[in-house]
Write an enzyme that holds these catalytic residues in place. Structure first.
Site, PDB file in Angstrom:
ATOM      1  N   ASP A 118       6.515  -1.513   5.003  1.00  0.00           N
ATOM      2  CA  ASP A 118       6.021  -1.115   3.684  1.00  0.00           C
ATOM      3  C   ASP A 118       6.371  -2.162   2.626  1.00  0.00           C
ATOM      4  O   ASP A 118       7.552  -2.465   2.413  1.00  0.00           O
ATOM      5  CB  ASP A 118       6.660   0.249   3.365  1.00  0.00           C
ATOM      6  CG  ASP A 118       5.996   0.961   2.221  1.00  0.00           C
ATOM      7  OD1 ASP A 118       5.164   0.347   1.534  1.00  0.00           O
ATOM      8  OD2 ASP A 118       6.321   2.144   2.010  1.00  0.00           O
TER       9      ASP A 118
ATOM     10  N   GLY B 215      -3.549  -1.581   0.743  1.00  0.00           N
ATOM     11  CA  GLY B 215      -4.888  -2.165   0.688  1.00  0.00           C
ATOM     12  C   GLY B 215      -4.979  -3.413  -0.171  1.00  0.00           C
ATOM     13  O   GLY B 215      -6.076  -3.894  -0.461  1.00  0.00           O
TER      14      GLY B 215
ATOM     15  N   ASP C 177      -0.919   5.639  -2.044  1.00  0.00           N
ATOM     16  CA  ASP C 177      -0.504   6.862  -1.344  1.00  0.00           C
ATOM     17  C   ASP C 177      -1.417   8.068  -1.568  1.00  0.00           C
ATOM     18  O   ASP C 177      -1.912   8.308  -2.670  1.00  0.00           O
ATOM     19  CB  ASP C 177       0.906   7.280  -1.787  1.00  0.00           C
ATOM     20  CG  ASP C 177       1.951   6.285  -1.341  1.00  0.00           C
ATOM     21  OD1 ASP C 177       1.590   5.163  -0.931  1.00  0.00           O
ATOM     22  OD2 ASP C 177       3.137   6.635  -1.405  1.00  0.00           O
TER      23      ASP C 177
HETATM   24  C1  GLA Z   1       5.403   4.197   0.015  1.00  0.00           C
HETATM   25  C2  GLA Z   1       4.461   4.483   1.184  1.00  0.00           C
HETATM   26  C3  GLA Z   1       4.613   5.930   1.612  1.00  0.00           C
HETATM   27  C4  GLA Z   1       6.058   6.212   2.005  1.00  0.00           C
HETATM   28  C5  GLA Z   1       6.985   5.846   0.856  1.00  0.00           C
HETATM   29  C6  GLA Z   1       8.450   5.908   1.272  1.00  0.00           C
HETATM   30  O1  GLA Z   1       5.043   4.896  -1.115  1.00  0.00           O
HETATM   31  O2  GLA Z   1       3.143   4.207   0.834  1.00  0.00           O
HETATM   32  O3  GLA Z   1       3.745   6.218   2.693  1.00  0.00           O
HETATM   33  O4  GLA Z   1       6.371   5.470   3.159  1.00  0.00           O
HETATM   34  O5  GLA Z   1       6.741   4.523   0.386  1.00  0.00           O
HETATM   35  O6  GLA Z   1       9.327   5.499   0.258  1.00  0.00           O
END
Ligand code: GLA
Length: 395
Positions: free
Chosen positions: A147, A199, A220
């Site tokens: 991430d 993205g 998200d």
């Molecule tokens: C980001 C990701 C989520 C999740 C959070 C965790 O927002 O996009 O899917 O993994 O971090 O902190």
């Protein structure tokens, strides 16, 4: 009947670069499983994950195909003097957790970031990529979600430091993703690599080159109809980048988390299966209603997602709040979603000749689990507000 204004979506074929054999092996169809984030977020514990593994089995989810058990952010503790990252007190023994998950016939997923910190402010993998990858392999990890999070600060700096290079930040990010992709490869353990960078900079174009099998296409999701449809219907045009070993990921499922209606959750599941999206459930498996089960484990819906042809679906028509999406399936069949985003019942139509069935076709209603018989020409159904009819069309 309100008629649908048709917008022809031209599907142009693009040369899709070869997908490595390992990607085909790891993700010949879109990955399926459960992830801790959408329900447990930063409170997740070892016990929650073990019980999720138990319930994937007892609810039938594992046998329906949901095999990854993915621990999302907030499992991490501190690094020691040798740089080894230890889990925090909520996760006493990651190898034992992995063994437990594997003993249930499931696969073990974990989460990190290319930056110094994860989105939750926990330790990321920056400058420890090979060390962390090796440790994951020793723990028996099968899936890594990586991430972007705090790496964005480094991208901002790269942009500021190289004002004349529009690609400076993007290239830095791609290199960081490749570094972990290479580190995973070097472990010798097949570990599915999932990019989470919202993205940014079209990951569908470069994801395979860093060793990834899936990549988030948006920011998200949350458990609301508005956010879910904003993501789902924005995926038009991405189909050409997906296929066996390479999947666009419009984020995890919210089905069963309680803030959408049954029709809205059916819309969510229908869109995701038409998109050949990875299906990562994000609900509390201990509180699954019969309705949640019937949505997540509808065999025919899951089979649309997992169809061996590996084609992502795309928009066929849109008119205001009405949408028609199609996904080519194996055996010359086509899956069709008739969607109504409005607040009233509305008629939505599809011209069967236009989707390749000039002489008519047999229609199967996936949610009603009913054969609708042979139809020719334009098929119309009345769709409830925020609802969907999901069809399998065959000769
Ligand atoms: C980001 C990701 C989520 C999740 C959070 C965790 O927002 O996009 O899917 O993994 O971090 O902190």
């Amino acid at each position: 009947m309100r008629s649908l204004m048709r917008i022809l979506v031209l599907s142009c074929s693009v040369a899709v670069s070869a997908v490595p054999a390992i990607s085909q092996q790891l993700a010949s169809t879109p990955p399926m499983g459960w992830n801790s984030w959408n329900h447990f977020a930063e409170h997740v514990t070892d016990a929650d994950v073990r019980s999720a593994a138990d319930m994937l089995v007892s609810t039938g989810m594992r046998d329906a195909g949901y095999i990854y058990v993915n621990v999302d952010d907030t499992w991490q503790g501190k690094r020691d003097a040798q740089g080894v990252l230890h889990p925090n007190e909520r996760f006493p023994d990651m190898k034992a957790l992995g063994d437990y998950i594997h003993s249930k016939g499931l696969k073990f997923g974990i989460y990190s970031s290319p930056g110094p910190k994860t989105c939750g402010g926990y330790e990321g993998s920056l400058d420890h990529e090979a060390q962390d990858a090796k440790m994951y392999a020793e723990w028996g990890v099968d899936f890594l979600k990586y991430d972007l999070c705090s790496f964005q600060d480094m991208m901002k700096k790269a942009k500021a430091d190289h004002p004349n290079d529009p690609d400076a930040a993007k290239n830095l990010m791609i290199a960081a993703y490749k570094k972990m992709g290479d580190a995973l490869k070097a472990t010798g353990r097949p570990i599915l690599y999932s990019l989470c960078q919202y993205g940014v900079d079209q990951p569908w174009k470069w994801g395979p080159s860093v060793g990834a099998q899936m990549w988030r296409t948006t920011d998200d999701i949350d458990d609301s109809y508005g956010r879910m449809i904003a993501i789902g219907f924005s995926q038009a045009g991405l189909a050409k980048y997906a296929g066996p070993g390479r999947w666009n990921d419009p984020d995890m499922l919210e089905v069963g988390n309680g803030k959408m209606t049954t029709d809205e959750y059916k819309t969510h599941m229908s869109l995701w299966v038409l998109l050949a999206a990875p299906l990562l459930a994000g609900n509390d498996l201990s509180k699954m209603s019969e309705t949640d089960k019937s949505i997540l484990m509808n065999k025919e819906a899951v089979a649309i997602d997992q169809d061996p042809l590996g084609k992502q679906g795309d928009r066929l028509y849109q008119s205001g709040d009405l949408d028609v999406w199609t996904k080519p399936l194996s055996g010359g069949r086509v899956a069709v979603g008739l969607f109504n985003r409005s607040w009233d019942n509305r008629d939505v139509s599809v011209d069967l000749a236009e989707i390749g069935f000039k002489n008519g076709a047999n229609l199967r209603d996936v949610w009603k689990r009913t054969d609708l018989g042979l139809h020719t020409g334009v098929f119309t159904d009345t769709i409830p507000k925020h609802g969907v009819t999901l069809l399998i069309v065959s000769k």
